[in-house]
Write an enzyme that holds these catalytic residues in place. Structure first.
Site, PDB file in Angstrom:
ATOM      1  N   ASP A  12      18.224  13.162 -10.776  1.00 39.71           N
ATOM      2  CA  ASP A  12      18.611  14.255 -11.901  1.00 39.71           C
ATOM      3  C   ASP A  12      18.302  15.520 -11.687  1.00 39.71           C
ATOM      4  O   ASP A  12      18.080  16.394 -12.435  1.00 39.71           O
ATOM      5  CB  ASP A  12      17.948  13.748 -12.845  1.00 39.71           C
ATOM      6  CG  ASP A  12      17.712  12.044 -13.404  1.00 39.71           C
ATOM      7  OD1 ASP A  12      18.955  11.612 -13.056  1.00 39.71           O
ATOM      8  OD2 ASP A  12      16.673  11.440 -13.550  1.00 39.71           O
ATOM      9  N   GLY A  14      20.658  17.415 -10.815  1.00 35.68           N
ATOM     10  CA  GLY A  14      22.084  18.387 -11.094  1.00 35.68           C
ATOM     11  C   GLY A  14      22.917  18.256 -10.041  1.00 35.68           C
ATOM     12  O   GLY A  14      23.711  19.174  -9.550  1.00 35.68           O
ATOM     13  N   LYS A  15      22.742  17.342  -9.085  1.00 38.66           N
ATOM     14  CA  LYS A  15      23.705  17.089  -8.160  1.00 38.66           C
ATOM     15  C   LYS A  15      25.236  17.085  -8.321  1.00 38.66           C
ATOM     16  O   LYS A  15      26.123  17.587  -7.712  1.00 38.66           O
ATOM     17  CB  LYS A  15      23.269  15.794  -7.067  1.00 38.66           C
ATOM     18  CG  LYS A  15      22.134  15.910  -6.614  1.00 38.66           C
ATOM     19  CD  LYS A  15      21.724  14.589  -5.747  1.00 38.66           C
ATOM     20  CE  LYS A  15      21.479  13.264  -6.586  1.00 38.66           C
ATOM     21  NZ  LYS A  15      20.452  13.357  -7.587  1.00 38.66           N
ATOM     22  N   GLY A  16      25.622  16.262  -9.532  1.00 34.65           N
ATOM     23  CA  GLY A  16      26.923  16.052 -10.017  1.00 34.65           C
ATOM     24  C   GLY A  16      27.600  17.451 -10.130  1.00 34.65           C
ATOM     25  O   GLY A  16      28.743  17.648  -9.485  1.00 34.65           O
ATOM     26  N   ALA A  38      23.227   5.828 -10.370  1.00 35.80           N
ATOM     27  CA  ALA A  38      23.678   6.906 -10.440  1.00 35.80           C
ATOM     28  C   ALA A  38      24.482   7.397 -11.700  1.00 35.80           C
ATOM     29  O   ALA A  38      25.100   6.789 -12.221  1.00 35.80           O
ATOM     30  CB  ALA A  38      24.410   7.415  -9.214  1.00 35.80           C
ATOM     31  N   GLY A  39      24.137   8.807 -12.220  1.00 41.66           N
ATOM     32  CA  GLY A  39      25.085   9.119 -13.192  1.00 41.66           C
ATOM     33  C   GLY A  39      25.282  10.808 -12.946  1.00 41.66           C
ATOM     34  O   GLY A  39      24.444  11.493 -13.282  1.00 41.66           O
ATOM     35  N   HIS A  40      26.466  11.061 -12.240  1.00 35.58           N
ATOM     36  CA  HIS A  40      26.717  12.355 -11.986  1.00 35.58           C
ATOM     37  C   HIS A  40      27.594  13.009 -12.961  1.00 35.58           C
ATOM     38  O   HIS A  40      28.801  12.612 -13.175  1.00 35.58           O
ATOM     39  CB  HIS A  40      27.287  12.517 -10.528  1.00 35.58           C
ATOM     40  CG  HIS A  40      26.229  11.995  -9.491  1.00 35.58           C
ATOM     41  ND1 HIS A  40      26.430  11.870  -8.282  1.00 35.58           N
ATOM     42  CD2 HIS A  40      24.970  11.800  -9.452  1.00 35.58           C
ATOM     43  CE1 HIS A  40      25.441  11.564  -7.421  1.00 35.58           C
ATOM     44  NE2 HIS A  40      24.374  11.499  -8.377  1.00 35.58           N
ATOM     45  N   THR A 126      16.675   1.163 -13.498  1.00 38.28           N
ATOM     46  CA  THR A 126      17.861   1.281 -14.346  1.00 38.28           C
ATOM     47  C   THR A 126      18.443   0.164 -14.975  1.00 38.28           C
ATOM     48  O   THR A 126      19.544  -0.047 -15.614  1.00 38.28           O
ATOM     49  CB  THR A 126      18.939   2.338 -13.740  1.00 38.28           C
ATOM     50  OG1 THR A 126      19.491   1.571 -12.532  1.00 38.28           O
ATOM     51  CG2 THR A 126      18.250   3.528 -13.293  1.00 38.28           C
ATOM     52  N   ARG A 140      20.529 -11.433   3.841  1.00 39.98           N
ATOM     53  CA  ARG A 140      21.648 -11.804   4.718  1.00 39.98           C
ATOM     54  C   ARG A 140      22.497 -12.968   3.889  1.00 39.98           C
ATOM     55  O   ARG A 140      23.023 -13.971   4.445  1.00 39.98           O
ATOM     56  CB  ARG A 140      21.282 -12.377   6.142  1.00 39.98           C
ATOM     57  CG  ARG A 140      21.326 -11.026   7.028  1.00 39.98           C
ATOM     58  CD  ARG A 140      20.347 -11.455   8.128  1.00 39.98           C
ATOM     59  NE  ARG A 140      19.309 -12.121   8.054  1.00 39.98           N
ATOM     60  CZ  ARG A 140      18.366 -12.509   9.090  1.00 39.98           C
ATOM     61  NH1 ARG A 140      18.691 -11.994  10.180  1.00 39.98           N
ATOM     62  NH2 ARG A 140      17.174 -13.045   8.735  1.00 39.98           N
ATOM     63  N   GLN A 221      20.597   9.488  -6.578  1.00 40.23           N
ATOM     64  CA  GLN A 221      19.264   9.576  -6.768  1.00 40.23           C
ATOM     65  C   GLN A 221      18.334  10.629  -5.913  1.00 40.23           C
ATOM     66  O   GLN A 221      18.989  11.721  -5.835  1.00 40.23           O
ATOM     67  CB  GLN A 221      18.454   8.212  -6.261  1.00 40.23           C
ATOM     68  CG  GLN A 221      18.935   6.860  -7.005  1.00 40.23           C
ATOM     69  CD  GLN A 221      20.010   6.478  -6.715  1.00 40.23           C
ATOM     70  OE1 GLN A 221      20.529   5.996  -5.653  1.00 40.23           O
ATOM     71  NE2 GLN A 221      21.088   6.350  -7.714  1.00 40.23           N
ATOM     72  N   ALA A 296      21.173  10.361 -17.839  1.00 37.53           N
ATOM     73  CA  ALA A 296      22.957  10.377 -17.704  1.00 37.53           C
ATOM     74  C   ALA A 296      23.216   8.679 -17.936  1.00 37.53           C
ATOM     75  O   ALA A 296      24.288   8.258 -18.457  1.00 37.53           O
ATOM     76  CB  ALA A 296      23.448  10.920 -16.836  1.00 37.53           C
TER      77      ALA A 296
HETATM   78  P1  IMP Z   1      16.711   1.635  -9.586  1.00 41.39           P
HETATM   79  O1  IMP Z   1      17.324   2.255  -8.668  1.00 41.39           O
HETATM   80  O2  IMP Z   1      17.680   1.037 -10.898  1.00 41.39           O
HETATM   81  O3  IMP Z   1      16.344   0.054  -8.980  1.00 41.39           O
HETATM   82  O4  IMP Z   1      15.622   1.782 -10.241  1.00 41.39           O
HETATM   83  C1  IMP Z   1      14.406   2.334  -9.431  1.00 41.39           C
HETATM   84  C2  IMP Z   1      13.728   3.679  -9.834  1.00 41.39           C
HETATM   85  O5  IMP Z   1      14.665   4.909  -9.453  1.00 41.39           O
HETATM   86  C3  IMP Z   1      13.506   3.775 -11.416  1.00 41.39           C
HETATM   87  O6  IMP Z   1      12.291   4.577 -11.492  1.00 41.39           O
HETATM   88  C4  IMP Z   1      14.763   4.496 -11.799  1.00 41.39           C
HETATM   89  O7  IMP Z   1      14.284   5.361 -13.152  1.00 41.39           O
HETATM   90  C5  IMP Z   1      14.907   5.639 -10.691  1.00 41.39           C
HETATM   91  N1  IMP Z   1      16.236   5.950 -10.589  1.00 41.39           N
HETATM   92  C6  IMP Z   1      17.436   5.295 -10.211  1.00 41.39           C
HETATM   93  N2  IMP Z   1      18.735   5.989 -10.120  1.00 41.39           N
HETATM   94  C7  IMP Z   1      18.373   7.103 -10.561  1.00 41.39           C
HETATM   95  C8  IMP Z   1      19.275   8.065 -10.604  1.00 41.39           C
HETATM   96  O8  IMP Z   1      20.203   8.383 -10.403  1.00 41.39           O
HETATM   97  N3  IMP Z   1      18.538   9.281 -11.288  1.00 41.39           N
HETATM   98  C9  IMP Z   1      17.030   9.279 -11.637  1.00 41.39           C
HETATM   99  N4  IMP Z   1      16.248   8.108 -11.331  1.00 41.39           N
HETATM  100  C10 IMP Z   1      16.809   7.115 -10.885  1.00 41.39           C
END
Ligand code: IMP
Length: 423
Positions: A12, A14-16, A38-40, A126, A140, A221, A296
């Site tokens: 989060d 602000g990479k997007g 992810a949510g860019h 998430t 595998r 991430q 996001a």
């Molecule tokens: P997962 O990637 O959904 O397994 O979540 C593992 C941890 O990474 C949790 O604390 C999520 O909130 C965090 N996380 C996963 N993706 C993002 C992202 O894109 N932005 C911020 N935190 C993330």
């Protein structure tokens, strides 16, 4: 030419927006890890466009997107995103390539991820099925995009994967199984939608490099969520570091030209895990409201705190960052003072590097450097237009982490970015 962009915090950053800005000078944008967690976000005329799986910048005509083998693909989400994007930008055929080695997130993985969160001990994921999918890859027994086009072996592989996962569903969560008869036809249907986009992306990237095309690797991430170097176990399940791009795409280390690390001017985190500079009271709420700090992907309120230079320097080191992009600097305007953590106190000792274990990181007491605040944030056209105290704040960051700032981002629109190449 290859540029890698990675997040230096817990996602989060602000990479997007930074990637969308840089995509203007690149031909190809590549997602190399993670998935729909992810949510860019990119703002087009104040309307948000959120990229979960599609590489950011694909709304721009003439740009090509690649989804590499290190990604975990939720096809249903991808199909939805492709349809939405095609409404806006026309057909993506010929400018989106998905590697046949990419692992598939199955509905059972999402269910497991959700049920695990319901049990005590979840990491605050998430719930997009990321952890269970990577687990199956390393065990595998994961399914890959290429399997979709071999219906007979697909059925067998699906059965093996479901047998394994259904045992977990039943024994650990007391839930009913996912059936081959339901999931198999769904997979075949989605396969037809993505068929035109499937291509060996390694060779696509190799010929693009030979043709001197500019390629942008889009990290998702952030560094502190890396499976090895992040705040384990409160991490995601992929390699979020710049070097993760190399592993995931089969590119050699010497082929990379620039590594840009993105950090907010303060810090946020969603989910559980240590966060030494977290502001739990009113100051945290002020940052959250001013910075619109809500996820996001999940809409969850983000935890907020001061910039932690101990962790930032660690992140710069882990990635070999060549330039920083500092985002959301406008959010700090109006605060009476601004702080950065410069060292930690742990067990009676001062330390300038973070402890490797999350349990110890939970216990550190940050020591701060305080800066006077600034009231106004005028739209800058050069670094000198920024308020003096903010300039000093930014210079302090550069000197502390020993990497120059290349970009300052100060609003949500992509043009609200100031590129500073010398420092
Ligand atoms: P997962 O990637 O959904 O397994 O979540 C593992 C941890 O990474 C949790 O604390 C999520 O909130 C965090 N996380 C996963 N993706 C993002 C992202 O894109 N932005 C911020 N935190 C993330």
């Amino acid at each position: 030419m290859i540029t890698i962009v990675v997040g230096l915090q817990w996602g989060d950053e602000g990479k997007g927006k930074v990637i969308d800005f840089l995509s203007q000078e690149h031909d190809i944008i590549v997602r190399f890890q993670g998935g729909a967690n992810a949510g860019h976000t990119v703002y087009l005329d104040d309307q948000p466009l959120i990229f979960h799986l599609l590489p950011t910048g694909l709304h721009r005509q003439g740009k090509t997107g690649v989804i590499g083998p290190g990604v975990v693909l939720d096809i249903q989400q991808l199909v939805q995103e492709i349809r939405e994007m095609e409404k806006y930008a026309g057909s993506l055929e010929g400018r989106l390539w998905i590697d046949p080695r990419t692992a598939l997130v199955l509905p059972v993985h999402q269910a497991e991820d959700g049920w695990e969160e319901e049990l005590k001990g979840g990491v605050g994921s998430t719930r997009r099925g990321i952890g269970p999918t990577y687990r199956d890859v390393y065990a595998r027994l994961g399914l890959r995009v290429g399997d979709l086009f071999h219906p007979e072996t697909l059925k067998h592989k699906l059965k093996v994967a479901l047998d394994f996962n259904n045992q977990i569903l039943g024994a650990r969560y007391g839930k009913p199984p996912f059936l081959v008869e339901t999931v198999y036809p769904q997979l075949l249907e989605w396969a037809e939608v993505i068929r035109p986009f499937v291509e060996d992306t390694h060779w696509f990237l190799r010929s693009a490099l030979k043709a001197n095309r500019a390629i942008l690797f889009e990290g998702a991430q952030g560094t502190l969520l890396d499976i090895f170097f992040g705040t384990y176990p409160y991490v995601t399940s992929s390699h979020t570091l710049a070097s993760g791009a190399l592993i995931s795409l089969g590119i050699g280390p010497k082929e990379v030209d620039r590594i840009y690390g993105v950090t907010k001017a303060y810090t946020t985190r969603v989910g559980k895990g240590p966060f030494p500079t977290e502001l739990k009271g009113e100051q945290g709420t002020i940052l959250r409201e001013r910075g619109h700090e809500y996820g996001a992907t999940t809409g969850r309120p983000r935890r907020c705190g001061w910039l932690d230079l101990v962790l930032l320097k660690y992140a710069v080191s882990l990635n070999g960052v060549t330039r920083l992009a500092v985002t959301k600097v406008d959010v700090l305007a109006g605060l009476p003072e601004v702080k950065v953590a410069t060292s930690y106190r742990l067990d009676g000792q001062d330390r300038r590097v973070p402890p490797a274990s999350s349990e110890d990181l939970e216990r550190v007491q940050p020591l701060y450097q305080t800066f006077p605040g600034w009231n106004e944030f005028p739209r800058p056209s050069q670094k000198e237009d920024l308020p003096e105290p903010l300039q000093r704040y930014l210079t302090y960051i550069e000197e502390f982490v020993e990497v120059p700032i290349g970009f300052i981002s100060y609003g949500r629109r992509t043009d609200e970015i100031l590129a500073i190449f010398e420092s």
